[in-house]
Design an enzyme around this catalytic site. Structure first.
Site, PDB file in Angstrom:
ATOM      1  N   ARG A   6       0.631  -1.320  -0.034  1.00  0.00           N
ATOM      2  CA  ARG A   6       0.128   0.042  -0.038  1.00  0.00           C
ATOM      3  C   ARG A   6       0.778   1.271   0.062  1.00  0.00           C
ATOM      4  NH1 ARG A   6      -1.801  -3.632  -1.346  1.00  0.00           N
ATOM      5  NH2 ARG A   6      -3.771  -4.614  -0.384  1.00  0.00           N
ATOM      6  N   SER A   8     -10.747  -1.047   3.543  1.00  0.00           N
ATOM      7  CA  SER A   8     -10.102  -1.242   4.831  1.00  0.00           C
ATOM      8  C   SER A   8      -9.547  -0.083   5.341  1.00  0.00           C
ATOM      9  CB  SER A   8      -8.578  -2.305   4.577  1.00  0.00           C
ATOM     10  OG  SER A   8      -9.199  -3.481   4.236  1.00  0.00           O
ATOM     11  N   GLU A  68      -4.742   3.367   6.614  1.00  0.00           N
ATOM     12  CA  GLU A  68      -4.516   2.910   5.008  1.00  0.00           C
ATOM     13  C   GLU A  68      -5.246   4.177   4.460  1.00  0.00           C
ATOM     14  OE1 GLU A  68      -4.926  -0.885   3.688  1.00  0.00           O
ATOM     15  OE2 GLU A  68      -5.906   0.002   1.807  1.00  0.00           O
TER      16      GLU A  68
HETATM   17  C1  LIG Z   1     -15.584  -1.403  -0.716  1.00  0.00           C
HETATM   18  C2  LIG Z   1     -13.973  -1.030  -0.835  1.00  0.00           C
HETATM   19  C3  LIG Z   1     -13.274  -2.030  -1.262  1.00  0.00           C
HETATM   20  C4  LIG Z   1     -11.830  -1.859  -1.399  1.00  0.00           C
HETATM   21  N1  LIG Z   1     -11.092  -3.023  -1.661  1.00  0.00           N
HETATM   22  C5  LIG Z   1      -9.719  -2.777  -1.563  1.00  0.00           C
HETATM   23  C6  LIG Z   1      -8.806  -3.780  -1.859  1.00  0.00           C
HETATM   24  O1  LIG Z   1      -9.168  -4.990  -1.991  1.00  0.00           O
HETATM   25  N2  LIG Z   1      -7.421  -3.563  -1.896  1.00  0.00           N
HETATM   26  C7  LIG Z   1      -6.828  -2.356  -2.172  1.00  0.00           C
HETATM   27  O2  LIG Z   1      -5.794  -2.154  -2.092  1.00  0.00           O
HETATM   28  N3  LIG Z   1      -7.787  -1.419  -1.688  1.00  0.00           N
HETATM   29  C8  LIG Z   1      -9.096  -1.514  -1.602  1.00  0.00           C
HETATM   30  N4  LIG Z   1      -9.996  -0.326  -1.391  1.00  0.00           N
HETATM   31  C9  LIG Z   1      -9.188   1.145  -1.361  1.00  0.00           C
HETATM   32  C10 LIG Z   1      -9.088   1.923  -2.861  1.00  0.00           C
HETATM   33  O3  LIG Z   1     -10.177   1.419  -3.488  1.00  0.00           O
HETATM   34  C11 LIG Z   1      -7.911   1.642  -3.345  1.00  0.00           C
HETATM   35  O4  LIG Z   1      -6.763   2.073  -2.292  1.00  0.00           O
HETATM   36  C12 LIG Z   1      -7.809   2.315  -4.792  1.00  0.00           C
HETATM   37  O5  LIG Z   1      -6.551   1.923  -5.113  1.00  0.00           O
HETATM   38  C13 LIG Z   1      -7.837   3.915  -4.491  1.00  0.00           C
HETATM   39  O6  LIG Z   1      -8.058   4.544  -5.792  1.00  0.00           O
HETATM   40  P1  LIG Z   1      -8.654   5.873  -6.070  1.00  0.00           P
HETATM   41  O7  LIG Z   1      -8.580   6.088  -7.514  1.00  0.00           O
HETATM   42  O8  LIG Z   1     -10.115   5.664  -5.457  1.00  0.00           O
HETATM   43  O9  LIG Z   1      -7.857   6.918  -5.226  1.00  0.00           O
HETATM   44  P2  LIG Z   1      -8.331   7.966  -4.147  1.00  0.00           P
HETATM   45  O10 LIG Z   1      -9.184   7.515  -3.085  1.00  0.00           O
HETATM   46  O11 LIG Z   1      -8.908   8.892  -5.141  1.00  0.00           O
HETATM   47  O12 LIG Z   1      -6.816   8.492  -3.711  1.00  0.00           O
HETATM   48  C14 LIG Z   1      -5.874   7.826  -3.174  1.00  0.00           C
HETATM   49  C15 LIG Z   1      -4.743   8.196  -2.985  1.00  0.00           C
HETATM   50  O13 LIG Z   1      -3.986   8.154  -4.477  1.00  0.00           O
HETATM   51  C16 LIG Z   1      -3.608   9.348  -4.595  1.00  0.00           C
HETATM   52  N5  LIG Z   1      -4.161   9.541  -6.284  1.00  0.00           N
HETATM   53  C17 LIG Z   1      -5.066   9.288  -6.895  1.00  0.00           C
HETATM   54  N6  LIG Z   1      -4.701   9.331  -8.368  1.00  0.00           N
HETATM   55  C18 LIG Z   1      -3.661   9.731  -8.373  1.00  0.00           C
HETATM   56  C19 LIG Z   1      -2.734  10.028  -9.757  1.00  0.00           C
HETATM   57  N7  LIG Z   1      -3.514   9.770 -10.878  1.00  0.00           N
HETATM   58  N8  LIG Z   1      -1.377  10.424  -9.448  1.00  0.00           N
HETATM   59  C20 LIG Z   1      -1.026  10.516  -8.057  1.00  0.00           C
HETATM   60  N9  LIG Z   1      -1.670  10.159  -7.001  1.00  0.00           N
HETATM   61  C21 LIG Z   1      -3.053   9.802  -7.030  1.00  0.00           C
HETATM   62  C22 LIG Z   1      -4.488  10.346  -4.264  1.00  0.00           C
HETATM   63  O14 LIG Z   1      -4.053  11.851  -4.286  1.00  0.00           O
HETATM   64  C23 LIG Z   1      -4.478   9.895  -2.853  1.00  0.00           C
HETATM   65  O15 LIG Z   1      -3.331  10.419  -1.989  1.00  0.00           O
HETATM   66  C24 LIG Z   1     -11.301  -0.435  -1.311  1.00  0.00           C
HETATM   67  C25 LIG Z   1     -12.133   0.512  -0.974  1.00  0.00           C
HETATM   68  C26 LIG Z   1     -13.704   0.277  -0.916  1.00  0.00           C
HETATM   69  C27 LIG Z   1     -14.284   1.524  -0.943  1.00  0.00           C
END
Ligand SMILES: Cc1cc2nc3c(=O)[nH]c(=O)nc-3n(C[C@H](O)[C@H](O)[C@H](O)COP(=O)(O)OP(=O)(O)OC[C@H]3O[C@@H](n4cnc5c(N)ncnc54)[C@H](O)[C@@H]3O)c2cc1C
Length: 309
Positions: free
Chosen positions: A181, A232, A302
């Site tokens: 992560r 998580s 996280e």
């Molecule tokens: C129901 C549910 C289940 C989930 N299951 C998992 C799982 O199984 N495994 C897992 O790893 N995660 C899981 N997650 C967490 C999440 O989906 C992941 O961490 C995902 O990768 C976040 O992506 P996002 O586009 O939503 O990022 P955001 O939440 O929008 O941003 C997260 C971080 O990434 C940065 N970021 C976003 N885009 C960019 C970019 N283009 N360049 C630089 N930085 C950027 C943001 O600034 C921030 O710091 C889950 C979440 C939910 C709600």
């Protein structure tokens, strides 16, 4: 430059439709929590996001890169800077075949679900794990997202990154420093993922689809998908599972207002409707305290914070 001038410039670059003021962040996070962002801009191509960032840097404006907001807890007061969303930069396609590998290139805002379906439809194996993670490619590279024994690190070849000085540099997998992560994108706050390239082997399409179906069934069975959350809440502490520690600490269902530790999966803090960031913070703080007190294990968030410390 006055703030109104900066907004005018953002509209010049991106068009009026792509710029909004006082945009509630609860609409852009899966937790459904968060007050207004002063300015919210969603460039619809890579050239425009580069120009947008160039302007914000030149004017020394604070900004935050938003993917799908699925790993984010935003303050009730909102965010006083500028949100730059990648939601409209989302193309993904098969790039080339080379020997036994096929390469997919996906822009930062492409959803993992979309890329995993593209891979499956093309009989490519290796991305099944990502199908149920509700994030974008940019967020997933930044977080090195993973599930069911797979992670971004296993399949990524490179990522195109916008550097602090405005140059775009292709980072190899090693240069991305992907670990549990974490990645260089998180460590160096100024880096922005614009697109990423992944390599996959050919597989059996029905086996790939069956694996994806199994993973999503397991999610529905184990995770509180019926409620808003950010997934998580805590990282997995070495040698433990956060959910088990929280359960063993007697915190299943621990509730403050409309935010609670999920009854279904203690690793998730959920918003049962109308929850606030203050309530989420109170639940998180109590869980951390109790787990530390009872087991001597420090839980690390996280979920990323925005607008609060
Ligand atoms: C129901 C549910 C289940 C989930 N299951 C998992 C799982 O199984 N495994 C897992 O790893 N995660 C899981 N997650 C967490 C999440 O989906 C992941 O961490 C995902 O990768 C976040 O992506 P996002 O586009 O939503 O990022 P955001 O939440 O929008 O941003 C997260 C971080 O990434 C940065 N970021 C976003 N885009 C960019 C970019 N283009 N360049 C630089 N930085 C950027 C943001 O600034 C921030 O710091 C889950 C979440 C939910 C709600």
């Amino acid at each position: 430059m006055a703030e109104s001038e900066i907004v005018k410039k953002l509209i010049e670059i991106n068009g009026e439709q792509q710029v909004s003021m006082s945009e509630p962040m609860s609409r852009h996070t899966t937790f459904r929590i968060g007050g207004p962002a002063k300015v919210f801009v969603s460039p619809d191509n890579i050239e425009k996001i580069i120009k947008t960032i160039e302007l914000l840097k030149k004017e020394e404006m604070e900004y935050f890169i938003l993917g799908n907001g699925s790993n984010l807890l935003v303050a009730d007061e909102g965010y006083t800077g500028i949100i730059v969303s990648t939601e409209n930069i989302k193309s993904a396609s098969i790039e080339k075949e080379d020997g036994e590998l096929t390469y997919i290139c996906a822009e930062a805002g492409a959803m993992l679900s979309k890329v995993s379906v593209l891979a499956a439809e093309s009989s490519l194996t290796g991305f099944e794990f990502a199908g149920g993670i509700p994030g974008t490619i940019g967020g997933a590279v930044s977080m090195n997202a993973g599930a069911y024994g797979g992670e971004i690190k296993d399949v990524i070849v490179s990522a195109d990154v916008l550097m602090e000085d405005g140059k775009v540099i292709r980072f190899t997998k090693d240069e991305l420093e992907l670990s549990y992560r974490n990645s260089i994108i998180q460590k160096e706050k100024q880096l922005i993922v614009l697109a990423a390239e992944f390599a996959f082997k050919k597989g059996n399409k029905s086996e790939i689809l069956a694996k994806m179906k199994d993973f999503s069934q397991r999610r529905r069975d184990k995770q509180p998908l019926e409620y808003a959350s950010a997934g998580s809440t805590f990282k997995r502490p070495e040698g433990y599972f956060a959910g088990k520690l929280i359960d063993d600490a007697g915190l299943r269902g621990y509730r403050v207002g409309n935010v609670m530790v999920s009854e279904k999966h203690c690793g998730f803090v959920v918003n049962v409707g109308g929850g606030t960031c203050e309530e989420a913070k109170a639940v998180i703080a109590h869980v951390k305290d109790e787990v530390e007190k009872q087991f001597g294990v420090t839980l690390e968030l996280e979920v990323r914070k925005l607008g609060w410390q």
